[in-house]
Design a protein around this motif. Structure first.
Motif, mmCIF file in Angstrom:
data_model
loop_
_atom_site.group_PDB
_atom_site.id
_atom_site.type_symbol
_atom_site.label_atom_id
_atom_site.label_comp_id
_atom_site.label_asym_id
_atom_site.label_seq_id
_atom_site.Cartn_x
_atom_site.Cartn_y
_atom_site.Cartn_z
ATOM 1 N N ALA A 151 -17.837 11.250 4.214
ATOM 2 C CA ALA A 151 -16.641 11.518 5.009
ATOM 3 C C ALA A 151 -16.277 10.306 5.864
ATOM 4 C CB ALA A 151 -16.858 12.750 5.881
ATOM 5 N N GLU A 152 -17.287 9.659 6.443
ATOM 6 C CA GLU A 152 -17.034 8.477 7.276
ATOM 7 C C GLU A 152 -16.462 7.322 6.452
ATOM 8 O OE1 GLU A 152 -20.782 7.678 9.112
ATOM 9 O OE2 GLU A 152 -20.661 9.440 10.424
ATOM 10 N N LEU A 153 -16.884 7.215 5.196
ATOM 11 C CA LEU A 153 -16.371 6.162 4.313
ATOM 12 C C LEU A 153 -14.986 6.497 3.756
ATOM 13 C CD1 LEU A 153 -19.577 5.300 2.250
ATOM 14 C CD2 LEU A 153 -18.515 3.927 4.057
ATOM 15 N N GLY A 154 -14.555 7.735 3.934
ATOM 16 C CA GLY A 154 -13.256 8.157 3.431
ATOM 17 C C GLY A 154 -13.289 8.642 1.996
ATOM 18 N N CYS A 155 -14.474 8.781 1.423
ATOM 19 C CA CYS A 155 -14.595 9.242 0.027
ATOM 20 C C CYS A 155 -14.367 10.748 -0.080
ATOM 21 C CB CYS A 155 -15.982 8.928 -0.530
ATOM 22 S SG CYS A 155 -16.341 7.193 -0.697
ATOM 23 N N LEU A 156 -14.931 11.507 0.837
ATOM 24 C CA LEU A 156 -14.882 12.968 0.784
ATOM 25 C C LEU A 156 -13.491 13.438 1.186
ATOM 26 C CD1 LEU A 156 -16.529 15.523 0.232
ATOM 27 C CD2 LEU A 156 -17.160 15.540 2.631
ATOM 28 N N THR A 157 -12.659 13.733 0.195
ATOM 29 C CA THR A 157 -11.275 14.128 0.453
ATOM 30 C C THR A 157 -11.105 15.636 0.473
ATOM 31 O OG1 THR A 157 -10.784 13.976 -1.905
ATOM 32 C CG2 THR A 157 -10.363 12.013 -0.566
ATOM 33 N N CYS A 158 -12.050 16.362 -0.109
ATOM 34 C CA CYS A 158 -11.934 17.815 -0.187
ATOM 35 C C CYS A 158 -13.317 18.425 -0.078
ATOM 36 C CB CYS A 158 -11.296 18.195 -1.534
ATOM 37 S SG CYS A 158 -11.229 19.954 -1.826
ATOM 38 N N GLY A 159 -13.509 19.327 0.864
ATOM 39 C CA GLY A 159 -14.775 20.023 0.922
ATOM 40 C C GLY A 159 -15.400 20.169 2.284
ATOM 41 N N GLU A 160 -14.763 19.633 3.291
ATOM 42 C CA GLU A 160 -15.359 19.754 4.622
ATOM 43 C C GLU A 160 -15.409 21.207 5.075
ATOM 44 O OE1 GLU A 160 -14.349 16.808 7.552
ATOM 45 O OE2 GLU A 160 -13.727 15.431 5.963
ATOM 46 N N THR A 161 -14.467 22.024 4.655
ATOM 47 C CA THR A 161 -14.478 23.455 5.004
ATOM 48 C C THR A 161 -15.653 24.150 4.332
ATOM 49 O OG1 THR A 161 -12.076 23.435 5.197
ATOM 50 C CG2 THR A 161 -13.133 25.581 4.976
ATOM 51 N N ALA A 162 -15.901 23.861 3.069
ATOM 52 C CA ALA A 162 -17.034 24.468 2.355
ATOM 53 C C ALA A 162 -18.348 24.059 3.012
ATOM 54 C CB ALA A 162 -17.017 24.055 0.891
ATOM 55 N N LEU A 163 -18.464 22.810 3.398
ATOM 56 C CA LEU A 163 -19.679 22.345 4.065
ATOM 57 C C LEU A 163 -19.847 23.006 5.429
ATOM 58 C CD1 LEU A 163 -19.566 18.554 3.169
ATOM 59 C CD2 LEU A 163 -21.152 20.271 2.276
ATOM 60 N N ARG A 164 -18.753 23.204 6.128
ATOM 61 C CA ARG A 164 -18.810 23.860 7.442
ATOM 62 C C ARG A 164 -19.285 25.310 7.301
ATOM 63 N NH1 ARG A 164 -14.670 21.646 9.401
ATOM 64 N NH2 ARG A 164 -13.136 23.003 8.483
ATOM 65 N N ARG A 165 -18.830 26.002 6.237
ATOM 66 C CA ARG A 165 -19.275 27.380 5.997
ATOM 67 C C ARG A 165 -20.781 27.443 5.735
ATOM 68 N NH1 ARG A 165 -14.925 29.062 1.702
ATOM 69 N NH2 ARG A 165 -13.092 28.885 2.995
#
Length: 185
Positions: A151-165
């Motif tokens: 996420a910090e590198l800007g690669c993770l464009t989709c999925g922060e919600t799934a990880l938060r769950r």
């Protein structure tokens, strides 16, 4: 650098992992033994029924062996392992591997069974049950650290919600375990 990583692990509530150390699913051995027991019990039951009915033959025994082996293949768990920068899922037919420090998406698939699908920038893909991460905090924290890097590198464009769950489920299970151990249920 190591001191900062150590501090990050302590803040996240996880024990500090040794750099380069791989962590695995602690339930794998138990689930593998369970799959073997189920397949063996089915085979024994079918052979016993054939013998009791007087229908035992080598061809029927071979058929029951194939059926039991098929049950084992269906029930055999995948071995989930993670290390610094990678996540692997090894099954009977091969290994799926993903670079967790280059994740581009984490998707939650709903259906009969919930699945998390991890994809990396190199085309790697790993699919696993989120309960595996909930039951293995070491595995979760290793994966979460690398996902944060993505996420910090800007690669993770989709999925922060799934990880938060998943993080919320891990936190809830950890709190429930603490309450049970301390007698505050």
């Amino acid at each position: 650098m190591e001191g900062r990583d150590h501090a990050r692990h302590e803040v996240a509530g996880a024990p500090a992992a040794e750099p380069g150390r791989a962590v695995s699913d602690r339930r794998f051995t138990k689930e593998l033994h369970s799959a073997v027991r189920c397949a063996a019990a089915l085979l024994a039951m079918l052979l016993l029924i054939d013998w009791g009915a007087g229908d035992a033959s080598p061809w029927r025994a071979a058929l029951w062996c194939v059926l039991s082996l098929s049950l084992f293949v269906v029930l055999c768990p995948r071995r989930i392992t993670a290390g610094e920068g990678w996540l692997a899922s090894r099954g009977l037919l091969g290994t799926q591997r993903v670079r967790t420090d280059l994740l581009v998406s984490v998707r939650c698939l709903d259906g009969v069974s919930h699945r998390l699908v991890f994809r990396d920038a190199l085309g790697g893909r790993v699919e696993l049950d989120p309960q595996t991460l909930v039951d293995n905090p070491d595995l979760w924290h290793r994966l979460y650290e690398d996902a944060r890097t993505s996420a910090e590198l800007g690669c993770l464009t989709c999925g922060e919600t799934a990880l938060r769950r998943v993080q919320q489920r891990v936190d809830r299970e950890t709190a429930l375990t603490v309450f049970k151990v301390s007698g505050l249920e």
